[in-house]
Motif scaffolding. Sequence first.
Motif: not given
Length: 76
Positions: A22, A25, A27-28, A30-32, A34-35, A40, A67
């Motif tokens: 993570w 990546s 990504a936030s 939440v994004e990570y 979710g993917q 969470e 970000r």
Amino acid sequence: MGPKQFQNKARREWWSIHIEAWQRSGASQVEYCGQHRYDEKTFMRWLKHLAGEEAARRLVAYEAELRCEKRRERKD
């Protein structure tokens, strides 16, 4: 999730790998999550446990700042 979960070596290694992924990546959380379909809250508990609560907070804030900087660079 009880304290025994945090003592399980296999789970500790598994979550360590995913927390590191993570971080790389960009990504936030939440994004990570979710993917990868992670809960969470569970992700955050492991992050806090593995990195320490204060370090986890600083890491989350730092990632958010990065970000924001990337978004600003794209707008310019």
